[in-house]
Scaffold this motif. Structure first.
Motif, short mmCIF file in Angstrom:
data_model
loop_
_atom_site.label_atom_id
_atom_site.label_comp_id
_atom_site.label_asym_id
_atom_site.label_seq_id
_atom_site.Cartn_x
_atom_site.Cartn_y
_atom_site.Cartn_z
N ILE A 78 -2.75 -37.02 13.85
CA ILE A 78 -0.85 -37.37 13.68
C ILE A 78 -1.31 -38.33 13.30
O ILE A 78 -0.42 -39.71 13.70
N PRO A 79 -0.65 -38.54 11.98
CA PRO A 79 -0.20 -40.30 11.79
C PRO A 79 0.18 -40.17 11.86
O PRO A 79 1.80 -40.31 12.28
N THR A 80 0.47 -42.03 13.03
CA THR A 80 1.83 -43.10 13.65
C THR A 80 1.55 -44.22 13.81
O THR A 80 0.01 -44.09 13.57
N ALA A 81 2.53 -45.01 13.49
CA ALA A 81 2.17 -46.60 13.53
C ALA A 81 1.00 -46.68 14.60
O ALA A 81 0.70 -46.31 15.66
N ALA A 82 0.41 -47.99 14.72
CA ALA A 82 -0.73 -48.23 15.62
C ALA A 82 0.57 -48.73 17.29
O ALA A 82 1.22 -49.21 17.18
N PHE A 83 -0.64 -48.64 17.47
CA PHE A 83 0.58 -49.02 18.96
C PHE A 83 -0.43 -49.40 20.40
O PHE A 83 -2.43 -48.72 20.25
N GLN A 84 -0.26 -49.54 21.70
CA GLN A 84 -1.03 -49.86 22.85
C GLN A 84 -0.11 -49.63 23.95
O GLN A 84 1.62 -49.73 24.10
N LEU A 85 -0.63 -49.14 25.18
CA LEU A 85 0.08 -48.58 26.24
C LEU A 85 0.01 -49.98 26.97
O LEU A 85 -1.21 -50.42 27.56
N ILE A 86 0.95 -50.35 27.48
CA ILE A 86 0.76 -50.89 28.77
C ILE A 86 1.27 -50.94 30.09
O ILE A 86 2.30 -50.37 30.41
N SER A 87 1.14 -51.47 31.19
CA SER A 87 1.77 -51.57 32.53
C SER A 87 2.74 -52.25 33.00
O SER A 87 3.47 -51.94 33.94
N ASN A 88 2.68 -53.43 32.58
CA ASN A 88 3.76 -54.81 32.40
C ASN A 88 4.02 -55.69 31.21
O ASN A 88 3.21 -55.29 30.56
#
Lengths: 380, 380
Positions: free
Chosen positions: A120-130
């Protein structure tokens, strides 16, 4: 299932705000017995239901006890105790949208991973913990930092413009998202029932209040090119099917300057971007949500005319007992529908109501809406 | 007056049936606090209001005590204690429609005399004190005998065909009325606010169920000739102005085979002949009644499309806990809106709900309505 339930069905709604209130206005037509749980003893639904319980939506025991004798539970806010809903599901209470979907959507990180896994097209992202992780992210500056949990209506969202600003970033687990240079924000509301019928409302276009980061102005139906409309529609249907959701799902999207559609976020319930459907479409989003969760045939979603929706927000600098200015003036204009939410107290940018302005002449609908926006005020 | 009252206005409704219920659905948009008095502890409004009081509408003390701390009172049924309303008016409670109008309309004899005094066309009549008078009446046989008081929904009405049938006539004070050989029953709903603004809804045509003597089928807008529509409209406006009513007034009329319009009777409140306005017109009759009694600008009454309204009556021979057949089937058809009234028990011809069928194609609206009528059933 609903067939045998008219007059007997005990439906619980987690949350007793304006969405619950408008859901009740429609549930009345189906003889549904409505039970509401809300932490605010002055919640908009408090006097409009079979049972109003004042209690925390995040507390396991409270949610479980509220729901255990009901036939069905739905939500008007995502921030609820999902563990309690899972236990209720295990014990045979029907929970729509399903608890697993609420859990997914509660976490903006999981939402984004779901988009990625399902193409599903969505903006580039990254998950971060802090916060520290921000110094190493591959997402180019400036970017958005969004708390994975508990953000709503523009809260829990920060724009980070430079490395220096990382100091002021959120400390909690977040989503870092590429800044989308969008042309327009658009939305499709899709409904799915348990038989698997899926139906979308026509695409709408939105304008946001930059100060409050709330939808301020919505136009239905969109006049964007047919291909954009089809593509947005198909994305919304695909998400509903990928999720196998039962109920309503609002799909908020960006249309980039390059004409690309990127899904921003989901709300598995009636949504601000669907209020215009009450007067503007054949079936309202509230009726559609009930049809979906009762496994009834979904209603026609055709736009009956042009509809512009504006949120009636508490004026900046006013806080206290709400007073409404300009109601008589706006009601004197044909095609203006005022919905007040029964909130006793106003504060800056609080959603106190909305107005739907319909007109077969699109430009006139927009003009009237701008005028309503200037005329109708909530002060204290 | 309403301007200063949003959120604070305490509105009492005498009667908590379906009309009160639909009025509440609309009052929610205006932040009105609704208080209901109804003798039935299972009344359709019981769980949808700020305060529900179970008590007699005919008892002076009950009505007076119910109303004395309220700001405003309206009705959804005429059969209420008017002496109590008069006392409340004297003490400053706003009563709309005004008590004198309710008193007038409660008595079919006074209603007819009002028509006569104000040159409002109506069938020839005579008032009688008892059955014996029928032997001397100048009204030719066959004629209608109508009880002056407490008749409603076809009750308290008898057709007397011959002198022999006078035996079975009502004993009580009555109205003897010339039998009108009508082509059609038609109705106009008119609203008037305290500023004196008057507005009518487009003319509608009705068909009655001959067994139950209830409106069974209503079509909006009428396609009768322009002159008929104008004349009906003018009659309704004149009555509202002659009465100086504040609120809604339903004006039921006969169109005779000679093309003459005769006023049959009045109802000073939302009415069965206006239910189609919820989906069919720009403003619903319930919204219009609230606008009128709150002295707000009256809403546009334009028909948005063709609307057919059918009453959902309890099937003959069924009595007990209501069960609905065919709801799913009818909801699968575009433009079909089901309104159930929240009545636990059905009995033959009891009004259990209504359905509004809209369509830009008038013939299709009618065809769909006929089919809904055959498909949707209330049994026990």
């Amino acid at each position: 299932m609903a067939k045998d339930f008219y007059g007997e069905l005990q439906l619980g709604i987690l949350g007793g705000g304006q969405l619950g209130r408008m859901l009740i206005q429609e549930a009345i037509n189906y003889n549904v017995n409505v039970h509401i749980l809300d932490p605010d003893k002055n919640a908009p639904c408090r006097k409009l239901c079979n049972r109003f319980e004042c209690g925390s939506l995040s507390d396991f025991e409270t949610v479980y006890n509220f729901g255990k004798d009901l036939d069905m539970i739905t939500i008007e806010i995502e921030k609820v105790n999902v563990d309690a809903l899972e236990k209720l599901e295990d014990e045979g209470v029907v929970v729509y949208p399903q608890s697993r979907i609420i859990r997914l959507i509660q976490d903006k990180g999981m939402q984004k991973q779901f988009f990625k896994q399902n193409d599903i097209p969505t903006a580039a992202f990254q998950l971060i913990s802090n916060k520290e992780n921000l110094y190493e992210t591959a997402i180019p500056l400036p970017y958005m930092q969004k708390l994975r949990k508990d953000g709503y209506d523009g809260k829990g969202v920060k724009k980070i413009n430079s490395t220096a600003e990382i100091e002021q970033a959120f400390e909690e687990p977040s989503l870092v998202e590429e800044l989308v240079d969008f042309e327009k924000e658009i939305a499709v509301i899709v409904a799915r029932n348990d038989k698997g019928d899926v139906s979308t409302f026509p695409l709408v276009e939105m304008e946001f209040n930059p100060d409050a980061n709330l939808v301020e102005f919505l136009i239905s139906p969109s006049t964007l090119p047919f291909e954009i409309q089809t593509q947005a529609d198909e994305i919304a249907k695909k998400i509903a099917e990928d999720l196998q959701i039962v109920g309503l799902l609002a799909v908020e999207m960006f249309l980039t300057k390059e004409g690309e559609i990127l899904v921003n976020e989901l709300a598995p319930r009636p949504h601000n971007s669907g209020h215009h459907t009450i007067e503007g479409n054949m079936t309202s989003q509230f009726a559609q949500h009930l049809r979906a969760i009762f496994n009834l045939p979904l209603g026609a979603t055709t736009a009956r005319t042009n509809a512009v929706m504006i949120n009636l927000l508490g004026e900046p600098r006013y806080e206290g007992l709400a007073k409404y200015e300009g109601v008589e003036d706006v009601l004197a204009v044909e095609g203006v529908f005022v919905h007040l939410y029964g909130k006793k107290y106003t504060k800056p940018f609080r959603k106190m109501g909305h107005v739907c302005i319909i007109n077969d002449d699109r430009e006139l609908a927009i003009k009237n809406a701008r005028w309503v926006q200037e005329t109708l005020k909530v002060k204290a």
